[in-house]
Design a protein around this motif. Structure first.
Motif, PDB file in Angstrom:
ATOM      1  N   ALA A  23       0.831  -1.207   0.000  1.00 38.48           N
ATOM      2  CA  ALA A  23       0.000   0.000   0.000  1.00 38.48           C
ATOM      3  C   ALA A  23       0.866   1.258   0.000  1.00 38.48           C
ATOM      4  CB  ALA A  23      -0.937  -0.007   1.209  1.00 38.48           C
ATOM      5  N   ARG A  24       1.960   1.223   0.724  1.00 42.69           N
ATOM      6  CA  ARG A  24       2.881   2.364   0.759  1.00 42.69           C
ATOM      7  C   ARG A  24       3.487   2.610  -0.620  1.00 42.69           C
ATOM      8  NH1 ARG A  24       4.001   7.109   1.482  1.00 42.69           N
ATOM      9  NH2 ARG A  24       6.155   7.658   1.837  1.00 42.69           N
ATOM     10  N   GLN A  25       3.854   1.550  -1.320  1.00 41.57           N
ATOM     11  CA  GLN A  25       4.423   1.698  -2.663  1.00 41.57           C
ATOM     12  C   GLN A  25       3.387   2.244  -3.648  1.00 41.57           C
ATOM     13  OE1 GLN A  25       7.687   1.513  -3.196  1.00 41.57           O
ATOM     14  NE2 GLN A  25       7.717   1.117  -1.000  1.00 41.57           N
ATOM     15  N   VAL A  26       2.145   1.824  -3.481  1.00 39.92           N
ATOM     16  CA  VAL A  26       1.066   2.363  -4.311  1.00 39.92           C
ATOM     17  C   VAL A  26       0.948   3.865  -4.076  1.00 39.92           C
ATOM     18  CG1 VAL A  26      -1.453   2.387  -4.599  1.00 39.92           C
ATOM     19  CG2 VAL A  26      -0.214   0.209  -4.525  1.00 39.92           C
ATOM     20  N   GLU A  27       0.999   4.279  -2.814  1.00 44.94           N
ATOM     21  CA  GLU A  27       0.886   5.709  -2.493  1.00 44.94           C
ATOM     22  C   GLU A  27       2.081   6.488  -3.036  1.00 44.94           C
ATOM     23  OE1 GLU A  27      -0.704   9.180  -1.475  1.00 44.94           O
ATOM     24  OE2 GLU A  27      -1.701   7.235  -1.555  1.00 44.94           O
ATOM     25  N   ILE A  28       3.266   5.931  -2.971  1.00 45.39           N
ATOM     26  CA  ILE A  28       4.448   6.593  -3.543  1.00 45.39           C
ATOM     27  C   ILE A  28       4.271   6.782  -5.047  1.00 45.39           C
ATOM     28  CG2 ILE A  28       6.906   6.256  -4.086  1.00 45.39           C
ATOM     29  CD1 ILE A  28       7.150   4.967  -1.263  1.00 45.39           C
ATOM     30  N   THR A  29       3.789   5.743  -5.707  1.00 50.98           N
ATOM     31  CA  THR A  29       3.555   5.848  -7.154  1.00 50.98           C
ATOM     32  C   THR A  29       2.523   6.922  -7.453  1.00 50.98           C
ATOM     33  OG1 THR A  29       4.108   3.517  -7.476  1.00 50.98           O
ATOM     34  CG2 THR A  29       2.803   4.568  -9.203  1.00 50.98           C
ATOM     35  N   ARG A  30       1.436   6.928  -6.701  1.00 48.05           N
ATOM     36  CA  ARG A  30       0.375   7.926  -6.907  1.00 48.05           C
ATOM     37  C   ARG A  30       0.916   9.342  -6.695  1.00 48.05           C
ATOM     38  NH1 ARG A  30      -3.855   6.156  -3.365  1.00 48.05           N
ATOM     39  NH2 ARG A  30      -4.360   4.696  -5.004  1.00 48.05           N
ATOM     40  N   GLN A  31       1.698   9.544  -5.642  1.00 48.81           N
ATOM     41  CA  GLN A  31       2.262  10.866  -5.364  1.00 48.81           C
ATOM     42  C   GLN A  31       3.250  11.298  -6.460  1.00 48.81           C
ATOM     43  OE1 GLN A  31       1.301  13.089  -3.064  1.00 48.81           O
ATOM     44  NE2 GLN A  31      -0.292  11.592  -2.587  1.00 48.81           N
ATOM     45  N   ASN A  32       4.034  10.369  -6.966  1.00 44.93           N
ATOM     46  CA  ASN A  32       4.952  10.704  -8.060  1.00 44.93           C
ATOM     47  C   ASN A  32       4.198  11.070  -9.326  1.00 44.93           C
ATOM     48  OD1 ASN A  32       7.576  10.621  -6.942  1.00 44.93           O
ATOM     49  ND2 ASN A  32       7.521   8.398  -6.924  1.00 44.93           N
ATOM     50  N   CYS A  33       3.073  10.439  -9.560  1.00 45.50           N
ATOM     51  CA  CYS A  33       2.254  10.808 -10.716  1.00 45.50           C
ATOM     52  C   CYS A  33       1.765  12.246 -10.585  1.00 45.50           C
ATOM     53  CB  CYS A  33       1.079   9.846 -10.867  1.00 45.50           C
ATOM     54  SG  CYS A  33       1.558   8.226 -11.475  1.00 45.50           S
ATOM     55  N   LYS A  63       3.187  14.610  -8.785  1.00 45.63           N
ATOM     56  CA  LYS A  63       4.377  15.462  -8.860  1.00 45.63           C
ATOM     57  C   LYS A  63       4.806  15.727 -10.297  1.00 45.63           C
ATOM     58  CE  LYS A  63       9.220  15.512  -7.345  1.00 45.63           C
ATOM     59  NZ  LYS A  63      10.227  14.785  -6.552  1.00 45.63           N
ATOM     60  N   PHE A  64       4.759  14.691 -11.136  1.00 46.75           N
ATOM     61  CA  PHE A  64       5.256  14.827 -12.506  1.00 46.75           C
ATOM     62  C   PHE A  64       4.147  15.040 -13.537  1.00 46.75           C
ATOM     63  CE2 PHE A  64       8.655  12.487 -10.306  1.00 46.75           C
ATOM     64  CZ  PHE A  64       9.699  13.364 -10.562  1.00 46.75           C
ATOM     65  N   GLY A  65       2.914  15.191 -13.068  1.00 41.79           N
ATOM     66  CA  GLY A  65       1.810  15.506 -13.967  1.00 41.79           C
ATOM     67  C   GLY A  65       1.301  14.326 -14.783  1.00 41.79           C
ATOM     68  N   TYR A  66       1.482  13.107 -14.269  1.00 41.19           N
ATOM     69  CA  TYR A  66       0.997  11.921 -14.963  1.00 41.19           C
ATOM     70  C   TYR A  66      -0.399  11.561 -14.449  1.00 41.19           C
ATOM     71  CZ  TYR A  66       5.987  11.097 -15.980  1.00 41.19           C
ATOM     72  OH  TYR A  66       7.291  11.203 -16.368  1.00 41.19           O
ATOM     73  N   GLN A  67      -1.187  10.974 -15.312  1.00 46.93           N
ATOM     74  CA  GLN A  67      -2.459  10.426 -14.878  1.00 46.93           C
ATOM     75  C   GLN A  67      -2.185   9.088 -14.199  1.00 46.93           C
ATOM     76  OE1 GLN A  67      -4.751  10.091 -18.466  1.00 46.93           O
ATOM     77  NE2 GLN A  67      -5.490  12.188 -18.329  1.00 46.93           N
ATOM     78  N   TYR A  68      -3.057   8.702 -13.296  1.00 43.84           N
ATOM     79  CA  TYR A  68      -2.878   7.462 -12.535  1.00 43.84           C
ATOM     80  C   TYR A  68      -4.182   6.681 -12.539  1.00 43.84           C
ATOM     81  CZ  TYR A  68      -2.155   4.325  -8.595  1.00 43.84           C
ATOM     82  OH  TYR A  68      -2.055   3.214  -7.804  1.00 43.84           O
ATOM     83  N   LYS A  69      -4.078   5.375 -12.761  1.00 39.68           N
ATOM     84  CA  LYS A  69      -5.255   4.504 -12.743  1.00 39.68           C
ATOM     85  C   LYS A  69      -4.934   3.244 -11.951  1.00 39.68           C
ATOM     86  CE  LYS A  69      -9.059   2.407 -14.412  1.00 39.68           C
ATOM     87  NZ  LYS A  69     -10.364   2.710 -13.980  1.00 39.68           N
ATOM     88  N   MET A  70      -5.691   3.005 -10.879  1.00 43.12           N
ATOM     89  CA  MET A  70      -5.575   1.766 -10.115  1.00 43.12           C
ATOM     90  C   MET A  70      -6.722   0.859 -10.561  1.00 43.12           C
ATOM     91  SD  MET A  70      -4.416  -0.376  -7.905  1.00 43.12           S
ATOM     92  CE  MET A  70      -3.262   0.356  -6.759  1.00 43.12           C
ATOM     93  N   TRP A  71      -6.372  -0.316 -11.044  1.00 45.21           N
ATOM     94  CA  TRP A  71      -7.354  -1.289 -11.493  1.00 45.21           C
ATOM     95  C   TRP A  71      -7.632  -2.288 -10.375  1.00 45.21           C
ATOM     96  CZ3 TRP A  71      -9.521  -1.171 -16.370  1.00 45.21           C
ATOM     97  CH2 TRP A  71      -8.949  -0.286 -17.270  1.00 45.21           C
ATOM     98  N   ASN A  72      -8.910  -2.520 -10.096  1.00 49.55           N
ATOM     99  CA  ASN A  72      -9.297  -3.577  -9.163  1.00 49.55           C
ATOM    100  C   ASN A  72      -9.949  -4.697  -9.967  1.00 49.55           C
ATOM    101  OD1 ASN A  72     -11.940  -2.761  -9.726  1.00 49.55           O
ATOM    102  ND2 ASN A  72     -12.171  -1.654  -7.811  1.00 49.55           N
ATOM    103  N   LEU A  73     -10.359  -5.735  -9.302  1.00 45.65           N
ATOM    104  CA  LEU A  73     -10.927  -6.894  -9.984  1.00 45.65           C
ATOM    105  C   LEU A  73     -12.146  -6.513 -10.816  1.00 45.65           C
ATOM    106  CD1 LEU A  73     -10.868  -9.939 -10.452  1.00 45.65           C
ATOM    107  CD2 LEU A  73     -12.205 -10.224  -8.353  1.00 45.65           C
ATOM    108  N   GLU A  74     -13.029  -5.741 -10.243  1.00 46.58           N
ATOM    109  CA  GLU A  74     -14.243  -5.342 -10.950  1.00 46.58           C
ATOM    110  C   GLU A  74     -13.916  -4.541 -12.210  1.00 46.58           C
ATOM    111  OE1 GLU A  74     -17.515  -2.112  -9.936  1.00 46.58           O
ATOM    112  OE2 GLU A  74     -17.758  -3.899  -8.689  1.00 46.58           O
ATOM    113  N   ALA A  75     -12.983  -3.603 -12.117  1.00 52.77           N
ATOM    114  CA  ALA A  75     -12.614  -2.776 -13.275  1.00 52.77           C
ATOM    115  C   ALA A  75     -11.967  -3.617 -14.375  1.00 52.77           C
ATOM    116  CB  ALA A  75     -11.686  -1.648 -12.847  1.00 52.77           C
ATOM    117  N   CYS A  76     -11.136  -4.580 -13.989  1.00 52.74           N
ATOM    118  CA  CYS A  76     -10.501  -5.471 -14.977  1.00 52.74           C
ATOM    119  C   CYS A  76     -11.553  -6.289 -15.704  1.00 52.74           C
ATOM    120  CB  CYS A  76      -9.494  -6.396 -14.302  1.00 52.74           C
ATOM    121  SG  CYS A  76      -8.008  -5.587 -13.702  1.00 52.74           S
ATOM    122  N   GLU A  77     -12.486  -6.848 -14.953  1.00 52.50           N
ATOM    123  CA  GLU A  77     -13.536  -7.657 -15.559  1.00 52.50           C
ATOM    124  C   GLU A  77     -14.433  -6.817 -16.463  1.00 52.50           C
ATOM    125  OE1 GLU A  77     -15.269  -9.593 -12.159  1.00 52.50           O
ATOM    126  OE2 GLU A  77     -13.775 -11.202 -12.247  1.00 52.50           O
TER     127      GLU A  77
END
Length: 71
Positions: free
Chosen positions: A24-34, A36-50
């Motif tokens: 979870a901490r690594q996910v938050e680091i990735t989200r914060q870096n996105c 910071k650098f102006g990137y869009q971020y998408k977290m996929w869960n099981l429902e979204a994948c299906e």
């Protein structure tokens, strides 16, 4: 740029992201870096994948379901 991450519950315990604090901490680091650098971020869960498979790639739905049987 769009950064994708996928989190699926880990069988057999079906652990949630909150139950895996290191990940979870690594996910938050990735989200914060996105942010910071102006990137869009998408977290996929099981429902979204299906839903993606059902809507856009129905030819792969059986393959996806077969993977679930392996777990």
């Amino acid at each position: 740029m769009l950064v994708h991450q996928v989190f699926l519950p880990f069988a057999p315990a079906n652990l949630t992201l909150e139950q895996l604090p290191v990940y979870a901490r690594q996910v938050e680091i990735t989200r914060q870096n996105c942010i910071k650098f102006g990137y869009q971020y998408k977290m996929w869960n099981l429902e979204a994948c299906e839903q993606l498979l059902t809507d856009d790639f129905p030819q792969y739905l059986q393959l996806w379901e077969d993977f679930e049987k392996l777990g």
